[in-house]
Design a protein around this motif. Sequence first.
Motif, PDB file in Angstrom:
ATOM      1  N   LEU A 173     -56.266  22.395  51.348  1.00 36.40           N
ATOM      2  CA  LEU A 173     -56.269  21.279  50.675  1.00 36.40           C
ATOM      3  C   LEU A 173     -57.408  21.485  49.444  1.00 36.40           C
ATOM      4  CD1 LEU A 173     -55.549  18.520  53.137  1.00 36.40           C
ATOM      5  CD2 LEU A 173     -53.793  20.126  51.869  1.00 36.40           C
ATOM      6  N   VAL A 174     -56.907  21.870  48.275  1.00 35.19           N
ATOM      7  CA  VAL A 174     -57.977  22.202  47.401  1.00 35.19           C
ATOM      8  C   VAL A 174     -58.089  21.274  46.132  1.00 35.19           C
ATOM      9  CG1 VAL A 174     -58.972  24.034  45.929  1.00 35.19           C
ATOM     10  CG2 VAL A 174     -57.906  24.697  47.976  1.00 35.19           C
ATOM     11  N   PRO A 175     -59.094  20.369  45.797  1.00 36.37           N
ATOM     12  CA  PRO A 175     -59.007  19.639  44.889  1.00 36.37           C
ATOM     13  C   PRO A 175     -59.353  20.299  43.558  1.00 36.37           C
ATOM     14  CG  PRO A 175     -60.559  18.843  46.865  1.00 36.37           C
ATOM     15  CD  PRO A 175     -60.079  20.325  46.883  1.00 36.37           C
ATOM     16  N   THR A 176     -58.798  19.768  42.519  1.00 34.81           N
ATOM     17  CA  THR A 176     -59.115  20.512  41.343  1.00 34.81           C
ATOM     18  C   THR A 176     -59.788  19.291  40.310  1.00 34.81           C
ATOM     19  OG1 THR A 176     -56.571  19.828  40.739  1.00 34.81           O
ATOM     20  CG2 THR A 176     -57.070  21.929  41.383  1.00 34.81           C
ATOM     21  N   PRO A 177     -60.231  19.940  39.184  1.00 32.36           N
ATOM     22  CA  PRO A 177     -60.910  19.001  38.239  1.00 32.36           C
ATOM     23  C   PRO A 177     -59.854  17.809  37.778  1.00 32.36           C
ATOM     24  CG  PRO A 177     -61.490  21.114  37.732  1.00 32.36           C
ATOM     25  CD  PRO A 177     -60.506  21.144  38.809  1.00 32.36           C
ATOM     26  N   ILE A 178     -60.579  16.637  37.542  1.00 29.82           N
ATOM     27  CA  ILE A 178     -59.737  15.447  36.982  1.00 29.82           C
ATOM     28  C   ILE A 178     -59.921  15.425  35.401  1.00 29.82           C
ATOM     29  CG2 ILE A 178     -59.805  14.107  39.079  1.00 29.82           C
ATOM     30  CD1 ILE A 178     -62.066  12.400  38.059  1.00 29.82           C
ATOM     31  N   GLY A 179     -60.358  16.620  34.970  1.00 31.52           N
ATOM     32  CA  GLY A 179     -60.513  16.613  33.422  1.00 31.52           C
ATOM     33  C   GLY A 179     -61.625  17.517  32.900  1.00 31.52           C
ATOM     34  N   ASN A 180     -62.826  17.750  33.775  1.00 29.97           N
ATOM     35  CA  ASN A 180     -63.777  18.617  33.230  1.00 29.97           C
ATOM     36  C   ASN A 180     -63.743  19.723  34.249  1.00 29.97           C
ATOM     37  OD1 ASN A 180     -66.421  19.791  32.715  1.00 29.97           O
ATOM     38  ND2 ASN A 180     -67.252  17.981  32.124  1.00 29.97           N
ATOM     39  N   LEU A 181     -63.594  20.943  33.591  1.00 32.13           N
ATOM     40  CA  LEU A 181     -63.365  22.200  34.377  1.00 32.13           C
ATOM     41  C   LEU A 181     -64.384  22.665  34.977  1.00 32.13           C
ATOM     42  CD1 LEU A 181     -60.948  24.583  32.063  1.00 32.13           C
ATOM     43  CD2 LEU A 181     -60.380  23.261  34.195  1.00 32.13           C
ATOM     44  N   GLN A 182     -65.756  22.103  34.453  1.00 34.91           N
ATOM     45  CA  GLN A 182     -67.031  22.400  35.295  1.00 34.91           C
ATOM     46  C   GLN A 182     -67.044  21.650  36.693  1.00 34.91           C
ATOM     47  OE1 GLN A 182     -70.489  22.627  32.538  1.00 34.91           O
ATOM     48  NE2 GLN A 182     -69.155  21.822  31.040  1.00 34.91           N
ATOM     49  N   ASP A 183     -66.024  20.840  36.816  1.00 35.33           N
ATOM     50  CA  ASP A 183     -66.407  19.984  38.404  1.00 35.33           C
ATOM     51  C   ASP A 183     -65.485  20.921  39.443  1.00 35.33           C
ATOM     52  OD1 ASP A 183     -67.647  18.076  37.052  1.00 35.33           O
ATOM     53  OD2 ASP A 183     -65.742  16.887  36.385  1.00 35.33           O
ATOM     54  N   LYS A 190     -63.981  13.470  31.148  1.00 30.33           N
ATOM     55  CA  LYS A 190     -63.714  14.169  29.745  1.00 30.33           C
ATOM     56  C   LYS A 190     -64.789  13.536  28.474  1.00 30.33           C
ATOM     57  CE  LYS A 190     -58.932  14.212  31.108  1.00 30.33           C
ATOM     58  NZ  LYS A 190     -57.537  13.754  30.942  1.00 30.33           N
ATOM     59  N   ARG A 191     -64.559  14.110  27.508  1.00 27.55           N
ATOM     60  CA  ARG A 191     -65.387  13.751  26.213  1.00 27.55           C
ATOM     61  C   ARG A 191     -65.301  12.108  25.980  1.00 27.55           C
ATOM     62  NH1 ARG A 191     -64.297  16.510  20.270  1.00 27.55           N
ATOM     63  NH2 ARG A 191     -66.213  15.432  19.124  1.00 27.55           N
ATOM     64  N   TYR A 192     -64.118  11.525  25.990  1.00 31.71           N
ATOM     65  CA  TYR A 192     -64.179  10.129  25.633  1.00 31.71           C
ATOM     66  C   TYR A 192     -64.227   9.214  26.981  1.00 31.71           C
ATOM     67  CZ  TYR A 192     -62.886  12.066  21.039  1.00 31.71           C
ATOM     68  OH  TYR A 192     -62.884  12.942  19.988  1.00 31.71           O
ATOM     69  N   GLU A 193     -64.865   9.634  27.807  1.00 30.72           N
ATOM     70  CA  GLU A 193     -64.813   8.928  28.828  1.00 30.72           C
ATOM     71  C   GLU A 193     -65.700   7.586  28.688  1.00 30.72           C
ATOM     72  OE1 GLU A 193     -66.462  10.442  32.971  1.00 30.72           O
ATOM     73  OE2 GLU A 193     -68.565   9.217  32.235  1.00 30.72           O
ATOM     74  N   GLU A 194     -64.994   6.419  29.360  1.00 28.27           N
ATOM     75  CA  GLU A 194     -65.404   5.186  28.917  1.00 28.27           C
ATOM     76  C   GLU A 194     -65.419   4.176  29.970  1.00 28.27           C
ATOM     77  OE1 GLU A 194     -64.328   1.923  25.456  1.00 28.27           O
ATOM     78  OE2 GLU A 194     -63.209   3.625  25.803  1.00 28.27           O
ATOM     79  N   PHE A 195     -66.270   3.200  30.195  1.00 32.67           N
ATOM     80  CA  PHE A 195     -66.310   2.088  31.061  1.00 32.67           C
ATOM     81  C   PHE A 195     -66.418   0.700  30.215  1.00 32.67           C
ATOM     82  CE2 PHE A 195     -67.952   5.604  33.449  1.00 32.67           C
ATOM     83  CZ  PHE A 195     -67.458   5.705  34.663  1.00 32.67           C
ATOM     84  N   ALA A 196     -65.497  -0.106  30.633  1.00 36.86           N
ATOM     85  CA  ALA A 196     -65.483  -1.399  29.993  1.00 36.86           C
ATOM     86  C   ALA A 196     -65.630  -2.286  31.182  1.00 36.86           C
ATOM     87  CB  ALA A 196     -64.017  -1.740  29.311  1.00 36.86           C
ATOM     88  N   ARG A 197     -66.607  -3.276  31.212  1.00 37.10           N
ATOM     89  CA  ARG A 197     -67.067  -4.062  32.169  1.00 37.10           C
ATOM     90  C   ARG A 197     -66.883  -5.519  31.838  1.00 37.10           C
ATOM     91  NH1 ARG A 197     -70.650   0.277  32.321  1.00 37.10           N
ATOM     92  NH2 ARG A 197     -70.508   1.602  34.219  1.00 37.10           N
ATOM     93  N   GLY A 198     -66.526  -6.443  32.231  1.00 29.88           N
ATOM     94  CA  GLY A 198     -66.432  -7.969  32.191  1.00 29.88           C
ATOM     95  C   GLY A 198     -65.624  -8.726  32.989  1.00 29.88           C
ATOM     96  N   THR A 199     -65.730 -10.071  32.713  1.00 30.91           N
ATOM     97  CA  THR A 199     -64.701 -10.920  33.589  1.00 30.91           C
ATOM     98  C   THR A 199     -63.271 -10.636  33.458  1.00 30.91           C
ATOM     99  OG1 THR A 199     -64.606 -12.926  31.789  1.00 30.91           O
ATOM    100  CG2 THR A 199     -66.565 -12.807  33.502  1.00 30.91           C
TER     101      THR A 199
END
Length: 292
Positions: free
Chosen positions: A18-28, A202-211
């Motif tokens: 069972l081989v995982p593949t990158p979720i966006g960044n090939l360097q992973d 990926k290049r536009y990785e973003e985290f939005a945190r709040g209530t």
Amino acid sequence: METQQSFADHAGVGTLYLVPTPIGNLQDMTYRAVATLKAVDLIAAEDTRNTQKLLNHFEIETKQISFHEHNTQERLPQLIAKLQAGTNLAQVSDAGMPSISDPGTELVAACVAANLPVVPLPGANAGLTALIASGLVPQPFYFYGFLPRKKHEQQTALAALAQHQETVILYESPFRVAKTLTALAKVCESTRPIVACRELTKRYEEFARGTLAEMIAWSQDHQLKGEFVLLIGGNPNEPEPDSPDELAELPLKAQVEALIAAGNKPNAAIKEIAKRRQLQRQTVYNDFHEIN
């Protein structure tokens, strides 16, 4: 009872990797994953066209065979036969870990039933990647994946998930994030902490945190793009047990689904609803599985 030693000699049968593949960044992509895909005899891929791009990038020439939700029953006996004949097989999904919201579960179960070795490789996973950077309590956590699409089933699932004291992890399409947050507000306090992660690795990785209230406003004011991971902060209060009277307003199938979403096994949920409603277990079983 049986045991499996992953790196032992398996006496003429093949091994399922069972081989995982990158979720966006090939360097992973890990060195071991590349080496495994080069070494096996065949790759079972969710989408051979998508996987071919990955293989080309890492100069992997191993042949592929399609294995996805629409041909699972056709492929299972074929793949099991190949493994029994000594073929080493790697299974990959389009991105991330096989079996996690992707094909793979049935193949693993079939291999276990046939006493064929299954060897997992570690690798990229969107849920855990989002969790460790969320700022929410990372353990314990409850991974749910994609919510049901039917409205009443989704409401039932969210009502149960809102009771969890663990951080809850959901996967969601950008087209449904705003609706999901709004639906969550019907069963969850507006101050509950929420984290939305998109375009992980990926290049536009973003985290939005709040209530929850802040996140609803954010989701409605922004054009959302990319696949999302939604994390719901744990319920700070003691979870309220499901009320039979509240569940009784739902169809039998939805009542069972509510208990499953709360963490019960399907058979246990069926038995519990049958007991609450003073019905034969078979009656609830048939209704849940839509058996006439």
